[in-house]
Design an enzyme around this catalytic site. Structure first.
Site, PDB file in Angstrom:
ATOM      1  CG  ASP A  74      -2.211   0.782   0.935  1.00 43.90           C
ATOM      2  OD1 ASP A  74      -3.257   0.520   1.550  1.00 43.90           O
ATOM      3  OD2 ASP A  74      -2.153   1.689   0.083  1.00 43.90           O
TER       4      ASP A  74
HETATM    5  C1  GLC Z   1      -4.352   4.202  -0.489  1.00 43.48           C
HETATM    6  C2  GLC Z   1      -5.247   3.059  -0.057  1.00 43.48           C
HETATM    7  C3  GLC Z   1      -5.304   1.929  -1.027  1.00 43.48           C
HETATM    8  C4  GLC Z   1      -5.107   2.444  -2.447  1.00 43.48           C
HETATM    9  C5  GLC Z   1      -3.718   3.014  -2.559  1.00 43.48           C
HETATM   10  C6  GLC Z   1      -3.458   3.604  -3.947  1.00 43.48           C
HETATM   11  O1  GLC Z   1      -3.613   4.648   0.611  1.00 43.48           O
HETATM   12  O2  GLC Z   1      -4.981   2.500   1.226  1.00 43.48           O
HETATM   13  O3  GLC Z   1      -6.567   1.280  -0.851  1.00 43.48           O
HETATM   14  O4  GLC Z   1      -5.280   1.376  -3.373  1.00 43.48           O
HETATM   15  O5  GLC Z   1      -3.457   3.997  -1.577  1.00 43.48           O
HETATM   16  O6  GLC Z   1      -4.279   4.687  -4.183  1.00 43.48           O
END
Ligand code: GLC
Length: 721
Positions: A272
């Site tokens: 993440d």
């Molecule tokens: C965010 C979220 C995740 C998302 C990622 C990319 O922090 O936690 O669900 O896919 O970043 O945007």
């Protein structure tokens, strides 16, 4: 060998299922420098949308240096083509990028938030909207979505409850399979997230620690991810959170032993946003090199945005914390994903000119209506079959197209969203509609609020129908949007009180990404609809329900609490040794509130009435349970029939209800139909003391009902051989 030869070697078919022969990726990996390898493990945001705490800015320099393997938050064939051209034509090996975006409930045409879609209890719909979203996204050059979000959630304080399939693992399993099939069946790689148990974060606060039992992990939080992997998901994203002190981003037991060894996952694990670098904040890594080594050895292949792999892995190699072979394994997985996506065969396969398909607006309108959950409807207030002469449309969410899209609206455009006001003008062209926002969703100047309340009261007094549109802004839902109070934000309760005090029948339309705590309003409003955030066709979908063009069929995928004090709350609870008995002091209860929720899991009204008769079962495993459902009202409608299971005596205490099947049945007035569910012997299995699935022969109770409300269940005792 010239680079073209390598790319040719990796050219795989257009489908998402074939993988380039391992030997070919190994050939290419052997040709790569360390910097080029680490480049393949780096994913950066191109910032068409900002979805995390840092931004990458202009990444073309890093692209040109071969230090980026994939981009996200970028779309549009021209932009994709420009970035891909740099990677393919200006780097030494010309390895193509893949492009990713959070497409959770639509790409540009936005469907209801996942929690609202779950309320449809319809896997065919779940798959259809995923397919439609994938078609739009691929036409804009996107290869992979960071979806479906599969975090079972039983805590509406947590803003991300909006993004997932609700509280039940059986529903989440079916949701997972439908979404992966819908996305990948249309050529968009799926990334189930956030693995795992993110929805159990402490006190409902996003990113907070998670402490749950091994049993809860195995029975509640892992199964939807298993279903997604079994459906062929090509990627997966770990959660930000720790689990019993081990951050998921550094959790080898789950990311390698469970995911790859036990489940056979052979795709790519994408961290993440910035999560690898944040292992130092978790306190499990002293510096970037340790963080990078922990994540790589746990099984994280791609570093989203933190640059910990680029900066930390060379140092980790020098320190002997990782081996080059471990880096090569991750690189080979990324190359294999790109081969599966057909990017070696044709890096510009999604960047060339395309005739975009017509936007799936009709599907968005139908899906919007399928998520609208009729919570109360006193005296058949709804539907409003006769167009009102004068309508008071009150509240800050009556004409709020941007908020209708909800959180994670991808490339959705507020100017392409239809709110309720224009939709009502369309369906009731002769009605005089007094639109009074009255108060902002939150905040507001006292003087203006007084004036707004007065205008609202005046409009309600004059009207023969009052629609009150209240709730949350989209920004109050989704990531980093936990709320400690789940009441109406701002001065909206004061607005509701003022309008209800007129004595006019009020239809309350609630817009939110979670259940809200409004105990008195449910009793005082004439009818209440949980609209959630219905997407681009919010207004028309709601209008279809209000006018009766579409019968309400949604049911709650989450238990709706009476008070924050009841949270976490879910229907599937073990009884304990002193289950609630209001007449017995020493039992499990609150002294100031019933244990029962405001509305049960599965609650939702129709504009007709259904009966369930003749419950029966036969067999000793498989066992078929059947009942007859009849439409006893005067309008057509759709009933949702749930089959729960309970093992009254087991080596491990079991929840009093566990959902095993659900289905919807649409009946004309007076029509009756038999509904039958067949449970295989394995459906009676539970995890034994060693967390292994086991069937304990003996008596089981099957409970059939239109919701998890215990008072309305029909019970059949069966015996499993
Ligand atoms: C965010 C979220 C995740 C998302 C990622 C990319 O922090 O936690 O669900 O896919 O970043 O945007």
């Amino acid at each position: 060998m010239r680079r073209r030869t390598f790319l040719g070697l990796l050219a795989a078919g257009a489908g998402l299922t074939r993988i380039a022969p391992a030997a070919d990726t190994a050939l290419l990996v052997a040709e790569m420098t360390l910097e080029e390898k680490l480049g393949q493990l780096a994913m950066l945001s191109a910032d068409y949308a900002v979805t995390g705490p840092t931004v990458a800015g202009d990444v073309s320099g890093e692209l040109r240096a071969g230090r980026v393997g994939s981009l996200f938050n970028l779309w549009g064939r021209e932009a994709i083509r420009a970035a891909q051209r740099i990677a393919v034509e200006e780097t030494r090996l010309g390895i193509p990028l893949f492009f990713a975006l959070d497409i959770l409930h639509g790409f540009r045409t936005i469907f209801p938030i996942p929690l609202a879609e779950a309320a449809a209890f319809d896997p065919a719909l779940w798959e259809e909207t995923a397919r439609a979203a994938a078609v739009e996204a691929i036409a804009a050059g996107v290869d992979l979505t960071f979806a479906p979000m599969l975090d079972v959630a039983r805590d509406p304080r947590w803003g991300r409850i909006a993004e997932g399939p609700g509280e039940d693992p059986c529903v989440a399993d079916r949701f997972a399979t439908a979404k992966v099939r819908g996305y990948q069946g249309s050529g968009l790689a799926a990334t189930p997230k956030h693995f795992a148990a993110y929805g159990a974060s402490a006190a409902g606060r996003d990113y907070a620690a998670v402490d749950i039992s091994e049993r809860a992990l195995a029975e509640i939080y892992l199964p939807p991810f298993r279903a997604a992997i079994d459906a062929g998901a090509l990627a997966l994203m770990p959660a930000f959170t720790d689990l019993a002190g081990v951050p998921l981003t550094a959790n080898r037991a789950l990311l390698t032993d469970t995911l790859r060894t036990d489940w056979g996952f052979d795709g790519v694990v994408i961290s993440d946003y910035n999560a690898i670098a944040e292992l130092t904040r978790h306190g499990v890594a002293a510096d970037t090199a340790e963080a990078a080594a922990l994540a790589l050895r746990a099984g994280v292949d791609i570093d989203m945005m933190s640059r910990a792999y680029r900066d930390g892995l060379p140092v980790a190699l020098d320190r002997g914390l990782v081996t080059l072979a471990e880096i090569d394994t991750a690189v080979a997985r990324v190359l294999a994903l790109k081969a599966r996506l057909g990017l070696f065969a044709d890096p510009f396969r999604r960047a060339g000119p395309v005739e975009p398909a017509p936007p799936p607006r009709a599907l968005a309108r139908a899906a919007a209506a399928r998520g609208l959950t009729l919570l109360t409807n006193r005296g058949d207030t709804l539907p409003i079959e006769t167009p009102p002469a004068r309508l008071a449309l009150i509240g800050p969410l009556a004409d709020a197209p941007a908020d209708m899209l909800g959180p994670w609206a991808g490339a959705g455009r507020p100017d392409e969203a239809v709110a309720l006001l224009p939709a009502l003008r369309d369906v009731w062209p002769d009605a005089r509609i007094d639109h009074v926002p009255a108060v902002p969703i939150a905040g507001g100047e006292p003087a203006r609020i007084e004036a707004g309340l007065a205008a609202a009261v005046a409009a309600a007094t004059r009207a023969d129908h009052v629609l009150l549109c209240l709730g949350e802004a989209a920004s109050m839902s989704g990531e980093a949007a936990s709320r400690a109070h789940l009441s109406l934000p701002g001065q909206q309760q004061a607005l509701a009180d003022a309008v209800l005090a007129t004595g006019k029948p009020v239809v309350l339309l609630l817009f939110s990404g979670r259940p809200l705590i409004l105990p008195d309003l449910f009793d005082r409003a004439a009818a209440t609809v949980a609209c959630w955030f219905p997407g681009s066709e919010a207004g028309p979908g709601i209008a279809d329900l209000l006018t009766g063009r579409v019968a309400p069929s949604a049911r709650l995928p989450v238990t709706w609490p009476r008070a924050e004090g009841q949270i976490p709350i879910a229907y599937a609870a073990r009884p304990g040794g002193r289950p609630e008995n209001r007449n017995d002091h020493y039992t499990s209860k609150y002294i100031d509130l019933p244990n029962s929720p405001q509305f049960a899991f599965g609650h939702g009204l129709s504009t007709t009435s259904f009966t369930m008769t003749d419950p029966a079962a036969e067999g000793t495993g498989p066992i078929t349970a059947r009942t007859t459902v009849a439409n006893a009202g005067r309008r057509a409608g759709t009933a949702t029939v749930f089959l729960f299971l309970h093992d009254p005596v087991s080596i491990i205490s079991r929840p009093t209800l566990e959902l095993r099947r659900f289905t919807q049945v649409t009946l004309a007035p007076g029509e009756r139909r038999e509904v039958a569910f067949t449970l295989a012997r394995d459906d009676f299995a539970a995890l034994d003391a060693a967390l292994r699935p086991a069937v304990e022969p003996g008596a089981f109770d099957l409970h059939l009902g239109f919701s998890a409300d215990p008072a309305a269940l029909r019970t059949i005792r069966v015996t499993v051989a």
